[in-house]
Motif scaffolding. Structure first.
Motif, PDB file in Angstrom:
ATOM      1  N   VAL A   1       0.870  -1.178   0.000  1.00 27.32           N
ATOM      2  CA  VAL A   1       0.000   0.000   0.000  1.00 27.32           C
ATOM      3  C   VAL A   1       0.910   1.232   0.000  1.00 27.32           C
ATOM      4  N   MET A   2       0.728   2.076  -1.013  1.00 29.86           N
ATOM      5  CA  MET A   2       1.623   3.214  -1.210  1.00 29.86           C
ATOM      6  C   MET A   2       0.875   4.542  -1.124  1.00 29.86           C
ATOM      7  N   GLU A   3       1.576   5.543  -0.575  1.00 30.83           N
ATOM      8  CA  GLU A   3       1.144   6.942  -0.670  1.00 30.83           C
ATOM      9  C   GLU A   3       2.305   7.655  -1.342  1.00 30.83           C
ATOM     10  N   GLY A   4       2.144   7.943  -2.615  1.00 27.92           N
ATOM     11  CA  GLY A   4       3.258   8.488  -3.383  1.00 27.92           C
ATOM     12  C   GLY A   4       4.357   7.440  -3.483  1.00 27.92           C
ATOM     13  N   GLU A   5       5.548   7.803  -3.066  1.00 21.34           N
ATOM     14  CA  GLU A   5       6.694   6.896  -3.120  1.00 21.34           C
ATOM     15  C   GLU A   5       6.892   6.122  -1.815  1.00 21.34           C
ATOM     16  N   LYS A   6       6.053   6.424  -0.804  1.00 21.37           N
ATOM     17  CA  LYS A   6       6.237   5.821   0.517  1.00 21.37           C
ATOM     18  C   LYS A   6       5.294   4.639   0.718  1.00 21.37           C
ATOM     19  N   MET A   7       5.866   3.511   1.170  1.00 16.20           N
ATOM     20  CA  MET A   7       5.036   2.358   1.509  1.00 16.20           C
ATOM     21  C   MET A   7       4.474   2.585   2.905  1.00 16.20           C
TER      22      MET A   7
ATOM     23  N   VAL B   1      12.076  -7.183   3.584  1.00 19.62           N
ATOM     24  CA  VAL B   1      13.432  -7.701   3.464  1.00 19.62           C
ATOM     25  C   VAL B   1      14.216  -6.738   2.588  1.00 19.62           C
ATOM     26  N   SER B   2      15.530  -6.817   2.678  1.00 19.51           N
ATOM     27  CA  SER B   2      16.411  -5.941   1.915  1.00 19.51           C
ATOM     28  C   SER B   2      16.759  -6.578   0.574  1.00 19.51           C
ATOM     29  N   PRO B   3      16.935  -5.757  -0.453  1.00 22.35           N
ATOM     30  CA  PRO B   3      17.331  -6.320  -1.745  1.00 22.35           C
ATOM     31  C   PRO B   3      18.710  -6.978  -1.698  1.00 22.35           C
ATOM     32  N   ASN B   4      19.517  -6.610  -0.717  1.00 22.89           N
ATOM     33  CA  ASN B   4      20.871  -7.149  -0.605  1.00 22.89           C
ATOM     34  C   ASN B   4      20.972  -8.370   0.298  1.00 22.89           C
ATOM     35  N   GLN B   5      19.858  -8.818   0.857  1.00 21.96           N
ATOM     36  CA  GLN B   5      19.868 -10.018   1.695  1.00 21.96           C
ATOM     37  C   GLN B   5      20.047 -11.264   0.841  1.00 21.96           C
ATOM     38  N   HIS B   6      20.619 -12.278   1.459  1.00 22.31           N
ATOM     39  CA  HIS B   6      20.680 -13.586   0.811  1.00 22.31           C
ATOM     40  C   HIS B   6      19.255 -14.117   0.730  1.00 22.31           C
TER      41      HIS B   6
ATOM     42  N   VAL C   1      10.056  -5.970  -0.690  1.00 19.27           N
ATOM     43  CA  VAL C   1      11.500  -5.734  -0.643  1.00 19.27           C
ATOM     44  C   VAL C   1      11.663  -4.221  -0.599  1.00 19.27           C
ATOM     45  N   ALA C   2      12.319  -3.719   0.448  1.00 17.19           N
ATOM     46  CA  ALA C   2      12.445  -2.271   0.600  1.00 17.19           C
ATOM     47  C   ALA C   2      13.827  -1.909   1.128  1.00 17.19           C
ATOM     48  N   GLU C   3      14.208  -0.688   0.811  1.00 19.24           N
ATOM     49  CA  GLU C   3      15.464  -0.148   1.314  1.00 19.24           C
ATOM     50  C   GLU C   3      15.193   1.279   1.759  1.00 19.24           C
ATOM     51  N   ALA C   4      15.483   1.557   3.015  1.00 16.02           N
ATOM     52  CA  ALA C   4      15.225   2.871   3.608  1.00 16.02           C
ATOM     53  C   ALA C   4      13.763   3.279   3.415  1.00 16.02           C
ATOM     54  N   GLY C   5      12.845   2.310   3.554  1.00 16.39           N
ATOM     55  CA  GLY C   5      11.418   2.590   3.451  1.00 16.39           C
ATOM     56  C   GLY C   5      10.888   2.736   2.039  1.00 16.39           C
ATOM     57  N   VAL C   6      11.763   2.592   1.046  1.00 17.43           N
ATOM     58  CA  VAL C   6      11.341   2.730  -0.349  1.00 17.43           C
ATOM     59  C   VAL C   6      11.170   1.339  -0.954  1.00 17.43           C
ATOM     60  N   LEU C   7       9.992   1.089  -1.503  1.00 21.64           N
ATOM     61  CA  LEU C   7       9.690  -0.199  -2.110  1.00 21.64           C
ATOM     62  C   LEU C   7      10.590  -0.439  -3.313  1.00 21.64           C
ATOM     63  N   GLN C   8      11.257  -1.579  -3.320  1.00 19.56           N
ATOM     64  CA  GLN C   8      12.136  -1.959  -4.431  1.00 19.56           C
ATOM     65  C   GLN C   8      11.527  -3.079  -5.272  1.00 19.56           C
ATOM     66  N   GLY C   9      10.668  -3.899  -4.627  1.00 16.91           N
ATOM     67  CA  GLY C   9      10.083  -5.021  -5.333  1.00 16.91           C
ATOM     68  C   GLY C   9       9.313  -5.914  -4.387  1.00 16.91           C
ATOM     69  N   MET C  10       8.974  -7.107  -4.875  1.00 19.32           N
ATOM     70  CA  MET C  10       8.282  -8.117  -4.072  1.00 19.32           C
ATOM     71  C   MET C  10       9.008  -9.437  -4.250  1.00 19.32           C
ATOM     72  N   LEU C  11       8.975 -10.234  -3.193  1.00 23.95           N
ATOM     73  CA  LEU C  11       9.595 -11.555  -3.227  1.00 23.95           C
ATOM     74  C   LEU C  11       8.571 -12.572  -2.759  1.00 23.95           C
ATOM     75  N   SER C  12       8.479 -13.684  -3.466  1.00 22.98           N
ATOM     76  CA  SER C  12       7.581 -14.754  -3.044  1.00 22.98           C
ATOM     77  C   SER C  12       8.403 -15.986  -2.713  1.00 22.98           C
ATOM     78  N   LEU C  13       7.797 -16.883  -1.934  1.00 23.96           N
ATOM     79  CA  LEU C  13       8.468 -18.154  -1.657  1.00 23.96           C
ATOM     80  C   LEU C  13       8.681 -18.920  -2.953  1.00 23.96           C
ATOM     81  N   GLY C  14       7.768 -18.772  -3.897  1.00 23.53           N
ATOM     82  CA  GLY C  14       7.928 -19.406  -5.202  1.00 23.53           C
ATOM     83  C   GLY C  14       9.165 -18.907  -5.935  1.00 23.53           C
ATOM     84  N   ASP C  15       9.447 -17.586  -5.822  1.00 28.11           N
ATOM     85  CA  ASP C  15      10.661 -17.022  -6.432  1.00 28.11           C
ATOM     86  C   ASP C  15      11.908 -17.676  -5.840  1.00 28.11           C
ATOM     87  N   VAL C  16      11.910 -17.810  -4.510  1.00 31.44           N
ATOM     88  CA  VAL C  16      13.055 -18.403  -3.819  1.00 31.44           C
ATOM     89  C   VAL C  16      13.208 -19.863  -4.216  1.00 31.44           C
TER      90      VAL C  16
END
Length: 160
Positions: A37-43, A99-104, A122-137
């Motif tokens: 859920v986003m308001e502008g660039e902020k999740m 989770v962080s984009p740089n996490q294993h 997936v977020a960094e400093a509160g900014v949404l970078q993407g989504m990760l699913s267990l299926g992706d992993v």
């Protein structure tokens, strides 16, 4: 392997003012288990299928005062029409775990399993970078371990 290598980079998002009918339609049509859920660039939150379903069930207090029993499931199903008339802000979780984009990827999967999530932002400093699913992993682990492997068994066609 890091999360940023396998995450969905442009996930579908909604706003707090989005109607739940639109959200549940997306969930049913595209099999999304949850949306940022986003308001502008902020999740600002996350809306999941479980949030919708939790609204259908009576609270313990309601069950004790109204004497609801197992035979009242039809009444609970009828409440769905009321739930989808709400807005995302009425049901969304605001204490979003990310989770962080740089996490294993296995560190991220550990977080997901611990919290019983099938999908996580997936977020960094509160900014949404993407989504990760267990299926992706799972797919990434499979490909890393089985690609080109002579021990991998080819898939069997079922129902042909």
């Amino acid at each position: 392997m890091q999360v940023k290598e396998i995450m969905t980079k442009s996930p579908r998002t909604v706003t707090p003012d989005t109607g739940l009918l639109e959200v549940v339609s997306l969930m049913c049509l595209y099999r999304y288990s949850g949306l940022p859920v986003m308001e502008g660039e902020k999740m600002v939150g996350f809306i999941a299928e479980k949030d919708v379903f939790h609204r259908l069930f009576p609270t313990l207090e309601d069950m004790m005062s109204d004497g609801l029993g197992a035979g009242d499931y039809s009444n609970m199903m009828d409440k769905y029409k009321d739930v989808v008339n709400l807005k995302v802000s009425d049901l969304m979780a605001t204490d979003v775990i990310t989770v962080s984009p740089n996490q294993h990827i296995l560190q991220a999967a550990t977080t997901m399993v611990r919290h019983k999530f099938r999908r996580i932002p997936v977020a960094e400093a509160g900014v949404l970078q993407g989504m990760l699913s267990l299926g992706d992993v799972h797919k990434a682990i499979f490909q890393a371990n089985m690609a080109g492997s002579k021990t991998a068994t080819p898939p069997v066609a079922v129902g042909m």
